[in-house]
Enzyme design. Sequence first.
Site, PDB file in Angstrom:
ATOM      1  N   THR A   1       1.956  -6.443   0.438  1.00  8.17           N
ATOM      2  CA  THR A   1       2.436  -7.219   1.585  1.00  8.17           C
ATOM      3  C   THR A   1       3.051  -8.537   1.137  1.00  8.17           C
ATOM      4  O   THR A   1       2.594  -9.142   0.173  1.00  8.17           O
ATOM      5  CB  THR A   1       1.239  -7.568   2.489  1.00  8.17           C
ATOM      6  OG1 THR A   1       0.582  -6.371   2.830  1.00  8.17           O
ATOM      7  CG2 THR A   1       1.657  -8.327   3.726  1.00  8.17           C
TER       8      THR A   1
ATOM      9  N   ARG B   1      -2.567   4.011  11.612  1.00  6.48           N
ATOM     10  CA  ARG B   1      -3.391   2.828  11.299  1.00  6.48           C
ATOM     11  C   ARG B   1      -2.501   1.582  11.228  1.00  6.48           C
ATOM     12  O   ARG B   1      -1.438   1.593  10.617  1.00  6.48           O
ATOM     13  CB  ARG B   1      -4.104   3.038   9.966  1.00  6.48           C
ATOM     14  CG  ARG B   1      -4.910   1.822   9.476  1.00  6.48           C
ATOM     15  CD  ARG B   1      -4.118   0.938   8.549  1.00  6.48           C
ATOM     16  NE  ARG B   1      -4.905  -0.150   7.974  1.00  6.48           N
ATOM     17  CZ  ARG B   1      -4.400  -1.180   7.304  1.00  6.48           C
ATOM     18  NH1 ARG B   1      -3.092  -1.267   7.112  1.00  6.48           N
ATOM     19  NH2 ARG B   1      -5.173  -2.119   6.833  1.00  6.48           N
TER      20      ARG B   1
ATOM     21  N   GLY C   1      -6.537  -5.709   5.447  1.00  8.12           N
ATOM     22  CA  GLY C   1      -6.272  -6.224   6.788  1.00  8.12           C
ATOM     23  C   GLY C   1      -7.442  -6.107   7.749  1.00  8.12           C
ATOM     24  O   GLY C   1      -7.645  -6.967   8.608  1.00  8.12           O
TER      25      GLY C   1
HETATM   26  N1  ASP Z   1      -2.737  -6.644   4.728  1.00  7.57           N
HETATM   27  C1  ASP Z   1      -2.082  -5.375   4.637  1.00  7.57           C
HETATM   28  C2  ASP Z   1      -2.704  -4.415   5.608  1.00  7.57           C
HETATM   29  O1  ASP Z   1      -3.912  -4.403   5.749  1.00  7.57           O
HETATM   30  C3  ASP Z   1      -2.147  -4.735   3.295  1.00  7.57           C
HETATM   31  C4  ASP Z   1      -1.808  -5.571   2.097  1.00  7.57           C
HETATM   32  O2  ASP Z   1      -1.737  -6.780   2.158  1.00  7.57           O
HETATM   33  O3  ASP Z   1      -1.580  -4.997   1.054  1.00  7.57           O
HETATM   34  O4  ASP Z   1      -1.987  -3.626   6.177  1.00  7.57           O
END
Ligand code: ASP
Length: 370
Positions: A216, A244, A270
Amino acid sequence: MASRISRRMWMKSSAALTAAAAAGPMAVAQGPKNIVIASSNGKEACRKAMEMIKAGEDTLDAVVAGVQTVELDPTQHGVGYAGLPNEDGVVELDASVMHGPSRRCGSVAGVRMVKTPARLAKLVMTETDHVMMVGQGADQFAKDMGFKLEELLTDESRLAWLVWKKSVRDKKGHTNWSSEVETGNATAELKELFPNVDEKTLAWAREMAIHPITGTINCLALNSKGEMSGVTTTSGLAWKIAGRIGDSPIIGAGLYVDQDVGGAGSTGRGEENIRIAGAHTIVENMRHGMTPQEASLDALKRISRNFKDDKARLAQFDINFYALRKDGLYAGTTLWTYESGAQKYNPVFTVNDGGESRHEKCVPLYERRA
Ligand code: ASP
């Protein structure tokens, strides 16, 4: 109700500011100035955003254009085009934006055919009176806005997904995705299953199947007029159940900006962030006098508290917070330092205050012990 900072809180915060200022450049607040911070994968995003801010462009336009460089990069498998897919092999993207000066926000989730979901989230903000659009409706909205609807799964990401599929076994070690004689997922066996793929790519795909990257990008900007904006964009957790949604598109969890105070965002698991409304918690902490570092460490402590501070369970995941205060003070924090073999690493985040983008160390809540 107007917030008031108690004398105790003010003194605590001033003392922390002094201590932090002594600790290094990361903590020195100098008032509104051009500054962009992002997660570790955001060097190019920060460079692009800073270039636009210097040219006088809006802070939200700048961060959206910045993260778009990562969304479109086929070598980045945690964001946008070429992201790792869900368990059905379908890429689903999430993004959110928040514009300080207008106090508006927009978000999209579960987008399957748009390479640049951050720009789409911005259009939800500017072109509708809604805040959040998901799934088919969001893809249709993109089409209506003139986006090209495209396949987001690349050959590399498909390979990583297939390797993951073939690695998922029942208790007896059986998988429907390869023959009974296959007993494991070592690279040599994968070579037999994928004879046309070179060893390096197979080793990468195996690594992705076992330890999918979290890629992310969160990016926060402040300009010298004191205007602030933020964006978070992701392909979410690899191999997730279809549908999801993580924290990235949730205003208040993966991103929050309050023009009067500052902004915050997150990368990592997350689900744990949503449970504490992380970005909003951090902004509120800053409103009540905490520094970005204190505010973010407090959010990490809330996550830890949700696990009764059980380090064995907390060690199962990683999460990072990024915070930028309206006066230019900023911080990157992380739940854990991480280990690879005998080496311990400190996660980093990206800062650009007008020159080259650079990495600075995140402040950890916990140190991993070997
Ligand atoms: N925060 C993101 C999520 O839970 C994943 C990530 O940061 O890699 O979708």
